[in-house]
Each structure stands twice: as structure tokens, then as C-alpha cells.
Design a protein around this motif. Structure first.
Motif, PDB file in Angstrom:
ATOM      1  N   ALA A 170       0.828  -1.206   0.000  1.00 48.82           N
ATOM      2  CA  ALA A 170       0.000   0.000   0.000  1.00 48.82           C
ATOM      3  C   ALA A 170       0.864   1.259   0.000  1.00 48.82           C
ATOM      4  O   ALA A 170       0.543   2.244  -0.671  1.00 48.82           O
ATOM      5  CB  ALA A 170      -0.928  -0.003   1.205  1.00 48.82           C
ATOM      6  N   GLU A 171       1.980   1.199   0.725  1.00 46.42           N
ATOM      7  CA  GLU A 171       2.859   2.354   0.804  1.00 46.42           C
ATOM      8  C   GLU A 171       3.427   2.736  -0.559  1.00 46.42           C
ATOM      9  O   GLU A 171       3.624   3.926  -0.836  1.00 46.42           O
ATOM     10  CB  GLU A 171       4.024   2.096   1.779  1.00 46.42           C
ATOM     11  N   HIS A 172       3.687   1.742  -1.407  1.00 46.60           N
ATOM     12  CA  HIS A 172       4.205   2.042  -2.743  1.00 46.60           C
ATOM     13  C   HIS A 172       3.240   2.957  -3.500  1.00 46.60           C
ATOM     14  O   HIS A 172       3.658   3.912  -4.173  1.00 46.60           O
ATOM     15  CB  HIS A 172       4.420   0.757  -3.556  1.00 46.60           C
ATOM     16  N   LEU A 173       1.955   2.668  -3.391  1.00 47.76           N
ATOM     17  CA  LEU A 173       0.972   3.487  -4.115  1.00 47.76           C
ATOM     18  C   LEU A 173       0.721   4.816  -3.415  1.00 47.76           C
ATOM     19  O   LEU A 173       0.562   5.842  -4.065  1.00 47.76           O
ATOM     20  CB  LEU A 173      -0.332   2.709  -4.274  1.00 47.76           C
ATOM     21  N   LYS A 174       0.700   4.797  -2.084  1.00 45.97           N
ATOM     22  CA  LYS A 174       0.426   6.027  -1.340  1.00 45.97           C
ATOM     23  C   LYS A 174       1.490   7.091  -1.559  1.00 45.97           C
ATOM     24  O   LYS A 174       1.186   8.279  -1.619  1.00 45.97           O
ATOM     25  CB  LYS A 174       0.316   5.727   0.155  1.00 45.97           C
ATOM     26  N   TYR A 175       2.742   6.661  -1.655  1.00 43.54           N
ATOM     27  CA  TYR A 175       3.839   7.618  -1.749  1.00 43.54           C
ATOM     28  C   TYR A 175       4.423   7.710  -3.156  1.00 43.54           C
ATOM     29  O   TYR A 175       5.449   8.355  -3.357  1.00 43.54           O
ATOM     30  CB  TYR A 175       4.933   7.261  -0.734  1.00 43.54           C
ATOM     31  N   ALA A 176       3.748   7.121  -4.117  1.00 46.22           N
ATOM     32  CA  ALA A 176       4.252   7.122  -5.494  1.00 46.22           C
ATOM     33  C   ALA A 176       4.001   8.468  -6.168  1.00 46.22           C
ATOM     34  O   ALA A 176       3.191   9.283  -5.713  1.00 46.22           O
ATOM     35  CB  ALA A 176       3.572   6.016  -6.285  1.00 46.22           C
ATOM     36  N   ILE A 214       1.715  10.253 -11.269  1.00 47.80           N
ATOM     37  CA  ILE A 214       1.503   9.580 -12.553  1.00 47.80           C
ATOM     38  C   ILE A 214       0.949   8.170 -12.342  1.00 47.80           C
ATOM     39  O   ILE A 214       0.221   7.649 -13.187  1.00 47.80           O
ATOM     40  CB  ILE A 214       2.805   9.548 -13.397  1.00 47.80           C
ATOM     41  N   ILE A 215       1.249   7.568 -11.183  1.00 49.56           N
ATOM     42  CA  ILE A 215       0.761   6.220 -10.883  1.00 49.56           C
ATOM     43  C   ILE A 215      -0.765   6.206 -10.818  1.00 49.56           C
ATOM     44  O   ILE A 215      -1.408   5.289 -11.315  1.00 49.56           O
ATOM     45  CB  ILE A 215       1.384   5.683  -9.574  1.00 49.56           C
ATOM     46  N   SER A 216      -1.354   7.243 -10.232  1.00 45.64           N
ATOM     47  CA  SER A 216      -2.823   7.334 -10.174  1.00 45.64           C
ATOM     48  C   SER A 216      -3.404   7.352 -11.574  1.00 45.64           C
ATOM     49  O   SER A 216      -4.416   6.706 -11.846  1.00 45.64           O
ATOM     50  CB  SER A 216      -3.260   8.590  -9.420  1.00 45.64           C
ATOM     51  N   HIS A 217      -2.778   8.093 -12.451  1.00 42.58           N
ATOM     52  CA  HIS A 217      -3.232   8.170 -13.842  1.00 42.58           C
ATOM     53  C   HIS A 217      -3.119   6.796 -14.514  1.00 42.58           C
ATOM     54  O   HIS A 217      -4.020   6.376 -15.235  1.00 42.58           O
ATOM     55  CB  HIS A 217      -2.417   9.217 -14.602  1.00 42.58           C
TER      56      HIS A 217
END
Length: 157
Positions: A14-20, A23-26
Motif C-alpha cells: 500500500a505504501e508504494h501506491l500512497k507515496y508514489a 503519474i501512478i494514479s493516472h
């Protein structure tokens, strides 16, 4: 999603996505849209790591003594949560008022009362009543994903 939880089979937490980078959200949004367009969920989003956990006060030698914990794809969870959020917004208008499964805030006792009333009504009017009971506790594991996505698309979700 909570921090300090196990990584998935792609070693993503989860931390990888939270602090990425944003552009990852896109990219995740693009993946979700492709899933909805194609009606197909990639296998990598359906995989998981299963760990058997011994139930309390159960004999270790019996297979029934274990429950399984499955760590599924973190990206898949994000996409699933967004689809669920969208279905909560518009899903209630497409659902039968007699459906009680997956209905937030409706206790099983309410379903039991409705069933009792239906049986009594059928008895009083000397007609049949048909009831379907389904155990969907592991429904998402076996659901027809293309069919589910088609239904969501048909309801413009």
C-alpha cells in the motif's frame, strides 16, 4: 488501505501506491478504464498469495482446522474499491428491493422477516413461493468477471 501490511505477489505494498508519483494514479485509472472497456480482468490482478492459518483450539493435522488468508493484488484492490464506490453511488437504483445480500445497513433479521411474510402470504392464498438461497461468502473469487463488468457497463458505472 493500511500501511505495514504484506506485499502482494508483485511485491507491491500500500505504501508504494500512497507515496508514489501522481503519474501512478493516472496509470491505475487507465488500467481500470481498459478493464471496463474490454470486460476482462488481467490474471495478474486476480492472483494472490495464500497462507493457511490454524484456527484457535483446532487440531493441526486436520485440513478443516485452517482458514486461509489471501493477499491479493494491491492495484487490483484499488481498482475494485473504486468500482465498488461507483456502484454504491448508482447501484441502489438497479437493485431489487428484495435483495438483502451486499446491502449495507440491512441485518439478516430483516431478510428473515420478509421471508416469513412471503411464506405466510403464499400459505394464505394457497400459492407456491420460490426462494433462492446462495452462499456467496467467496463470490468474488468465482464470479464471472466479464459478466460483472458488462453489467457495470450497461448501468453506465
Amino acid at each position: 488501505m493500511q500501511n505495514n501490511k504484506a506485499s502482494d505477489s508483485a511485491v507491491i505494498s500500500a505504501e508504494h501506491l500512497k507515496y508514489a508519483d501522481p503519474i501512478i494514479s493516472h496509470l491505475i485509472s487507465t488500467i481500470a478504464n481498459k478493464i471496463l472497456e474490454s470486460g476482462s480482468v488481467p490474471e495478474c490482478l486476480k492472483n494472490g498469495i495464500i497462507t493457511p492459518i490454524l484456527k484457535k483450539n483446532k487440531p493441526a493435522k486436520k485440513p478443516d482446522s485452517y482458514r486461509r488468508i489471501t493477499v491479493t493484488s494491491i492495484v487490483g484492490k484499488v481498482i475494485e474499491k473504486e468500482i465498488l464506490a461507483q456502484t454504491k453511488k448508482t447501484g441502489t437504483s438497479h437493485k431489487s428491493s428484495l435483495q438483502y445480500g451486499f446491502t449495507e445497513g440491512v441485518p439478516p433479521l430483516t431478510a428473515a422477516m420478509v421471508l416469513t411474510e412471503a411464506v405466510q402470504h403464499a400459505h394464505n392464498h394457497q400459492c407456491d413461493v420460490m426462494v433462492i438461497f446462495r452462499d456467496a461468502s467467496k463470490a468474488f473469487d468465482v464470479v464471472c468477471h466479464p459478466g460483472l463488468l458488462n453489467i457495470l457497463h450497461d448501468h453506465e458505472i
